[in-house]
Design a protein around this motif. Structure first.
Motif, PDB file in Angstrom:
ATOM      1  N   UNK A  83       0.874  -1.004   0.004  1.00 53.92           N
ATOM      2  CA  UNK A  83       0.213   0.150  -0.206  1.00 53.92           C
ATOM      3  C   UNK A  83       0.908   1.183  -0.031  1.00 53.92           C
ATOM      4  N   UNK A  84       0.364   2.129  -0.642  1.00 52.65           N
ATOM      5  CA  UNK A  84       1.236   3.459  -0.637  1.00 52.65           C
ATOM      6  C   UNK A  84       0.952   4.376  -1.633  1.00 52.65           C
ATOM      7  N   UNK A  85       1.609   5.590  -1.831  1.00 54.54           N
ATOM      8  CA  UNK A  85       1.477   6.432  -2.988  1.00 54.54           C
ATOM      9  C   UNK A  85       2.621   6.461  -3.869  1.00 54.54           C
ATOM     10  N   UNK A  86       2.302   6.349  -4.875  1.00 56.45           N
ATOM     11  CA  UNK A  86       3.233   6.227  -6.190  1.00 56.45           C
ATOM     12  C   UNK A  86       3.247   7.352  -7.057  1.00 56.45           C
ATOM     13  N   UNK A  87       4.273   7.994  -7.210  1.00 53.59           N
ATOM     14  CA  UNK A  87       4.380   9.044  -8.170  1.00 53.59           C
ATOM     15  C   UNK A  87       3.976   8.514  -9.663  1.00 53.59           C
ATOM     16  N   UNK A  88       3.111   9.118 -10.148  1.00 53.87           N
ATOM     17  CA  UNK A  88       2.933   8.606 -11.669  1.00 53.87           C
ATOM     18  C   UNK A  88       3.118   9.893 -12.527  1.00 53.87           C
ATOM     19  N   UNK A  93      -0.263   9.516 -18.972  1.00 56.28           N
ATOM     20  CA  UNK A  93      -1.284   9.128 -18.207  1.00 56.28           C
ATOM     21  C   UNK A  93      -2.649  10.048 -18.669  1.00 56.28           C
ATOM     22  N   UNK A  94      -4.009   9.305 -18.424  1.00 54.92           N
ATOM     23  CA  UNK A  94      -4.986  10.118 -18.957  1.00 54.92           C
ATOM     24  C   UNK A  94      -5.091  11.285 -17.715  1.00 54.92           C
ATOM     25  N   UNK A  95      -4.812  10.995 -16.801  1.00 56.64           N
ATOM     26  CA  UNK A  95      -4.808  12.140 -15.573  1.00 56.64           C
ATOM     27  C   UNK A  95      -3.559  13.049 -15.703  1.00 56.64           C
ATOM     28  N   UNK A  96      -2.745  12.732 -16.535  1.00 52.11           N
ATOM     29  CA  UNK A  96      -1.449  13.636 -16.424  1.00 52.11           C
ATOM     30  C   UNK A  96      -0.480  13.258 -15.245  1.00 52.11           C
ATOM     31  N   UNK A  97       0.275  13.989 -15.012  1.00 52.47           N
ATOM     32  CA  UNK A  97       1.490  13.455 -13.739  1.00 52.47           C
ATOM     33  C   UNK A  97       0.430  13.677 -12.644  1.00 52.47           C
ATOM     34  N   UNK A  98       0.759  12.639 -11.707  1.00 50.15           N
ATOM     35  CA  UNK A  98      -0.253  12.579 -10.362  1.00 50.15           C
ATOM     36  C   UNK A  98       0.399  11.723  -9.302  1.00 50.15           C
ATOM     37  N   UNK A  99      -0.148  11.690  -8.207  1.00 51.52           N
ATOM     38  CA  UNK A  99       0.330  10.748  -7.150  1.00 51.52           C
ATOM     39  C   UNK A  99      -1.161  10.190  -6.850  1.00 51.52           C
ATOM     40  N   UNK A 129       4.401  13.985   6.003  1.00 46.44           N
ATOM     41  CA  UNK A 129       5.772  13.915   6.177  1.00 46.44           C
ATOM     42  C   UNK A 129       6.464  14.404   4.902  1.00 46.44           C
ATOM     43  N   UNK A 130       6.047  14.047   3.591  1.00 51.26           N
ATOM     44  CA  UNK A 130       6.329  14.358   2.281  1.00 51.26           C
ATOM     45  C   UNK A 130       5.901  15.787   1.902  1.00 51.26           C
ATOM     46  N   UNK A 131       4.566  16.184   2.145  1.00 49.46           N
ATOM     47  CA  UNK A 131       4.100  17.405   1.798  1.00 49.46           C
ATOM     48  C   UNK A 131       3.213  17.298   0.597  1.00 49.46           C
ATOM     49  N   UNK A 132       2.751  16.124   0.059  1.00 44.14           N
ATOM     50  CA  UNK A 132       1.941  16.228  -1.095  1.00 44.14           C
ATOM     51  C   UNK A 132       0.540  16.639  -0.560  1.00 44.14           C
ATOM     52  N   UNK A 133       0.054  17.439  -1.632  1.00 42.13           N
ATOM     53  CA  UNK A 133      -1.149  18.177  -1.767  1.00 42.13           C
ATOM     54  C   UNK A 133      -2.186  17.505  -2.322  1.00 42.13           C
ATOM     55  N   UNK A 134      -2.130  16.755  -3.452  1.00 40.52           N
ATOM     56  CA  UNK A 134      -3.144  16.195  -4.348  1.00 40.52           C
ATOM     57  C   UNK A 134      -2.823  14.817  -4.659  1.00 40.52           C
ATOM     58  N   UNK A 135      -3.827  13.578  -4.065  1.00 40.81           N
ATOM     59  CA  UNK A 135      -3.341  12.268  -4.275  1.00 40.81           C
ATOM     60  C   UNK A 135      -4.905  11.835  -4.666  1.00 40.81           C
ATOM     61  N   UNK A 136      -4.690  11.077  -5.731  1.00 38.92           N
ATOM     62  CA  UNK A 136      -5.917  10.531  -6.075  1.00 38.92           C
ATOM     63  C   UNK A 136      -5.767   8.839  -6.124  1.00 38.92           C
ATOM     64  N   UNK A 137      -6.835   8.197  -6.294  1.00 41.11           N
ATOM     65  CA  UNK A 137      -6.968   6.851  -6.114  1.00 41.11           C
ATOM     66  C   UNK A 137      -7.897   6.442  -7.334  1.00 41.11           C
ATOM     67  N   UNK A 138      -7.868   5.103  -8.149  1.00 42.79           N
ATOM     68  CA  UNK A 138      -8.706   4.674  -9.160  1.00 42.79           C
ATOM     69  C   UNK A 138      -8.706   3.289  -8.959  1.00 42.79           C
ATOM     70  N   UNK A 139      -9.935   2.808  -9.489  1.00 37.36           N
ATOM     71  CA  UNK A 139     -10.083   1.399  -9.757  1.00 37.36           C
ATOM     72  C   UNK A 139     -11.129   1.290 -10.515  1.00 37.36           C
ATOM     73  N   UNK A 140     -11.376  -0.115 -11.051  1.00 32.25           N
ATOM     74  CA  UNK A 140     -12.361  -0.329 -12.109  1.00 32.25           C
ATOM     75  C   UNK A 140     -13.975  -0.569 -11.428  1.00 32.25           C
ATOM     76  N   UNK A 141     -14.851  -0.480 -12.348  1.00 29.58           N
ATOM     77  CA  UNK A 141     -16.234  -0.522 -11.632  1.00 29.58           C
ATOM     78  C   UNK A 141     -16.572  -1.792 -10.880  1.00 29.58           C
ATOM     79  N   UNK A 142     -15.932  -2.683 -11.470  1.00 23.02           N
ATOM     80  CA  UNK A 142     -16.182  -4.437 -10.554  1.00 23.02           C
ATOM     81  C   UNK A 142     -15.399  -4.640  -9.363  1.00 23.02           C
TER      82      UNK A 142
END
Length: 187
Positions: A83-88, A93-99, A129-142
């Motif tokens: 589990x964790x926050x991954x830099x993308x 990516x369709x969302x552009x650069x994101x975490x 601790x890292x100071x990230x301001x915007x984080x998203x999550x995504x998953x499939x409908x199912x």
């Protein structure tokens, strides 16, 4: 939480330890990715080579950005998943650069609240601790199990950002987007 900042090597929760990746995790990581049930949302299991590529990507993200997925372990050291926050950071990516906060667990770890517990700890680290301001999550409908974790984490559905992309196998994949709200975890 043990440690703080980019040098954090481990985060402890009441039941879990979130560790930076090292070689002792490789075999269990590959076994988890070879499990058809665990990988159903990904289109099926992946082989050792693809698992190694993903493993190295997580190690590199931690080294280069101070943030990545964490190896989630039981107190005895057995790998339960990640589990964790991954830099993308690719603009492809369709969302552009994101975490992105994400998780995956072995079948034996399902149904115990480990995803919520570890993802919450990882989000606290990323925000405080890292100071990230915007984080998203995504998953499939199912993938209702991950959607339930997103609800328990108090993430907010952001349907305006839903997207479709191709899986590594070339099939379409629709991502439902959730966002970590400002001021999280209140809310």
């Amino acid at each position: 939480m043990a440690g703080a900042g980019e040098g954090t090597r481990m985060i402890e929760t009441p039941r879990l330890r979130l560790h930076q990746w090292d070689d002792r995790h490789r075999d269990a990581f590959a076994a988890m990715h070879a499990d058809a049930d665990v990988m159903a949302d990904y289109g099926g299991p992946v082989g050792r080579a693809e698992s190694e590529t993903k493993f190295e990507r997580y190690v590199a993200a931690q080294r280069d950005h101070g943030i990545s997925r964490w190896a989630v372990e039981e107190v005895d050291g057995g790998l339960l998943g990640y589990a964790g926050v991954m830099p993308r950071l690719s603009n492809d990516h369709p969302l552009g650069a994101h975490f992105e906060i994400g998780w995956r667990f072995t079948r034996k770890a399902w149904g115990h609240g480990y995803a919520t517990e570890s993802a919450s700890a990882a989000l606290r680290h990323a925000i405080h601790d890292i100071g990230l301001r915007e984080i998203v999550s995504y998953t499939s409908l199912d993938n209702v199990r991950s959607q339930a974790v997103m609800v328990r984490l108090n993430l907010r559905r952001d349907s305006a950002r839903d997207f479709t992309t191709l899986t590594p196998r070339g099939g379409p994949w629709r991502g439902l987007v959730w966002a970590v709200p400002s001021g999280w975890p209140r809310g």
